[in-house]
Design an enzyme around this catalytic site. Structure first.
Site, PDB file in Angstrom:
ATOM      1  N   LYS A  14       0.829  -1.220   0.000  1.00 28.86           N
ATOM      2  CA  LYS A  14       0.000   0.000   0.000  1.00 28.86           C
ATOM      3  C   LYS A  14       0.855   1.259   0.000  1.00 28.86           C
ATOM      4  O   LYS A  14       0.599   2.198  -0.730  1.00 28.86           O
ATOM      5  CB  LYS A  14      -0.889   0.065   1.255  1.00 28.86           C
ATOM      6  N   ARG A  89      -7.921   1.152  10.445  1.00 26.51           N
ATOM      7  CA  ARG A  89      -7.548  -0.236  10.699  1.00 26.51           C
ATOM      8  C   ARG A  89      -8.595  -0.948  11.543  1.00 26.51           C
ATOM      9  O   ARG A  89      -8.477  -2.142  11.761  1.00 26.51           O
ATOM     10  CB  ARG A  89      -6.215  -0.276  11.429  1.00 26.51           C
ATOM     11  N   ARG A 125      12.610  -6.647   4.677  1.00 29.53           N
ATOM     12  CA  ARG A 125      12.662  -5.203   4.352  1.00 29.53           C
ATOM     13  C   ARG A 125      13.798  -4.514   5.099  1.00 29.53           C
ATOM     14  O   ARG A 125      14.027  -4.782   6.282  1.00 29.53           O
ATOM     15  CB  ARG A 125      11.369  -4.519   4.798  1.00 29.53           C
ATOM     16  N   ARG A 158      13.173  -2.114  10.440  1.00 30.94           N
ATOM     17  CA  ARG A 158      12.184  -1.575  11.375  1.00 30.94           C
ATOM     18  C   ARG A 158      12.079  -2.491  12.578  1.00 30.94           C
ATOM     19  O   ARG A 158      12.117  -3.702  12.440  1.00 30.94           O
ATOM     20  CB  ARG A 158      10.811  -1.498  10.678  1.00 30.94           C
ATOM     21  N   ARG A 169       1.538  -8.808  14.046  1.00 28.61           N
ATOM     22  CA  ARG A 169       0.883  -7.780  13.221  1.00 28.61           C
ATOM     23  C   ARG A 169      -0.103  -8.422  12.249  1.00 28.61           C
ATOM     24  O   ARG A 169      -1.181  -7.901  12.008  1.00 28.61           O
ATOM     25  CB  ARG A 169       1.931  -6.973  12.438  1.00 28.61           C
TER      26      ARG A 169
HETATM   27  P1  AMP Z   1       2.392   0.512   9.354  1.00 28.61           P
HETATM   28  O1  AMP Z   1       3.628   1.262   9.009  1.00 28.61           O
HETATM   29  O2  AMP Z   1       1.179   1.028   8.635  1.00 28.61           O
HETATM   30  O3  AMP Z   1       2.553  -0.977   9.200  1.00 28.61           O
HETATM   31  O4  AMP Z   1       2.105   0.793  10.911  1.00 28.61           O
HETATM   32  C1  AMP Z   1       3.050   0.436  11.900  1.00 28.61           C
HETATM   33  C2  AMP Z   1       2.373   0.349  13.244  1.00 28.61           C
HETATM   34  O5  AMP Z   1       1.810   1.620  13.594  1.00 28.61           O
HETATM   35  C3  AMP Z   1       1.182  -0.608  13.328  1.00 28.61           C
HETATM   36  O6  AMP Z   1       1.591  -1.947  13.540  1.00 28.61           O
HETATM   37  C4  AMP Z   1       0.428  -0.035  14.525  1.00 28.61           C
HETATM   38  O7  AMP Z   1       1.070  -0.365  15.747  1.00 28.61           O
HETATM   39  C5  AMP Z   1       0.592   1.461  14.319  1.00 28.61           C
HETATM   40  N1  AMP Z   1      -0.516   2.020  13.499  1.00 28.61           N
HETATM   41  C6  AMP Z   1      -0.422   2.585  12.270  1.00 28.61           C
HETATM   42  N2  AMP Z   1      -1.614   2.970  11.832  1.00 28.61           N
HETATM   43  C7  AMP Z   1      -2.503   2.633  12.796  1.00 28.61           C
HETATM   44  C8  AMP Z   1      -3.913   2.757  12.928  1.00 28.61           C
HETATM   45  N3  AMP Z   1      -4.676   3.305  11.961  1.00 28.61           N
HETATM   46  N4  AMP Z   1      -4.478   2.297  14.074  1.00 28.61           N
HETATM   47  C9  AMP Z   1      -3.748   1.758  15.060  1.00 28.61           C
HETATM   48  N5  AMP Z   1      -2.417   1.603  14.996  1.00 28.61           N
HETATM   49  C10 AMP Z   1      -1.785   2.037  13.875  1.00 28.61           C
END
Ligand code: AMP
Length: 221
Positions: A14, A89, A125, A158, A169
């Protein structure tokens, strides 16, 4: 405001596509994951709070995330085209967006990738600690192991891309995703994309889907 949301598992691509659309078509792109990581880097109170959840692969509480995205959307002009990547989410987040007419979602797009590929994609990654150039130890390896081709910076992983956290996750994603899909499908604004293809092929289909949608429903600048 025309809001498009990208749905899909972590590692479904995405973010890569959202960045391209923002560059090529001037969409306002908000990645909640990137926003939280920026807060962590700055050492803010929000960053410290978010880190406790992120490092365990858990979701940051809805109230925090809804406030973060609402504040961000205030900065977008009324006729702007917005891409949300990583938000919503949860069903509560989706409903919060739709609760105001100005931020209600026009189109949602699900990036579909077989689950078996996601762990390999995520755990491999890496990115440059200096210029943020993305790599993958198998699919996009650097010329010199551990170092960025562009600037020579050190490549880092990361903290939430380690195998244990990735598994958590993906579990969290599966738990929330059905409800979200059901919500958008019932509003008849859900499109699905086969995201197990080349970046360019996905990009082309995505542009087509978005243009078609907004030609039929609104106007995209
Ligand atoms: P991402 O980079 O989108 O994979 O997000 C990394 C982490 O940020 C996720 O595993 C969550 O812990 C937190 N996070 C990001 N977006 C959200 C969201 N909309 N709601 C809750 N936690 C979020």
């Amino acid at each position: 405001m025309n809001i498009t949301v990208f749905l899909g598992a972590p590692g479904s691509g995405k973010g890569t596509q959202a960045k391209k659309l923002a560059q090529d078509k001037g969409f306002f792109h908000f990645s909640t994951g990137d926003m939280l990581r920026a807060e962590i880097k700055k050492g803010t109170e929000l960053g410290t709070k978010a880190r406790a959840y992120i490092d365990k692969g858990e979701l940051v509480p809805d109230t925090v995330m809804i406030e973060l995205i609402e504040d961000s959307l205030l900065r977008v002009r009324r006729d702007g085209n917005v891409l949300l990547d990583g938000f919503p989410r949860t069903l509560a987040q989706a409903k919060a967006l739709d609760s105001k007419q100005s931020t209600s979602v026009g189109l949602s797009i699900l990036f579909e990738v077989p689950e078996t590929l996601l762990i390999e994609r995520l755990t491999g990654r890496r990115s440059c600690s200096q210029c943020a150039e993305p790599y993958h130890i198998v699919f996009i390896p650097p010329k010199v192991s551990g170092l960025c081709d562009k600037c020579g910076g050190k490549l880092t992983q990361r903290t939430d891309d380690t195998e244990d956290v990735v598994k958590r996750r993906l579990e969290v994603f599966k738990r929330q995703n059905d409800e979200l899909l059901h919500y958008y499908a019932s509003k008849k604004n859900l499109a699905r994309i086969d995201a197990n293809r080349s970046v360019n092929d996905i990009q082309q289909e995505l542009s087509h889907v978005i243009e078609q949608w907004y030609t039929l429903n609104h106007s995209v600048n």
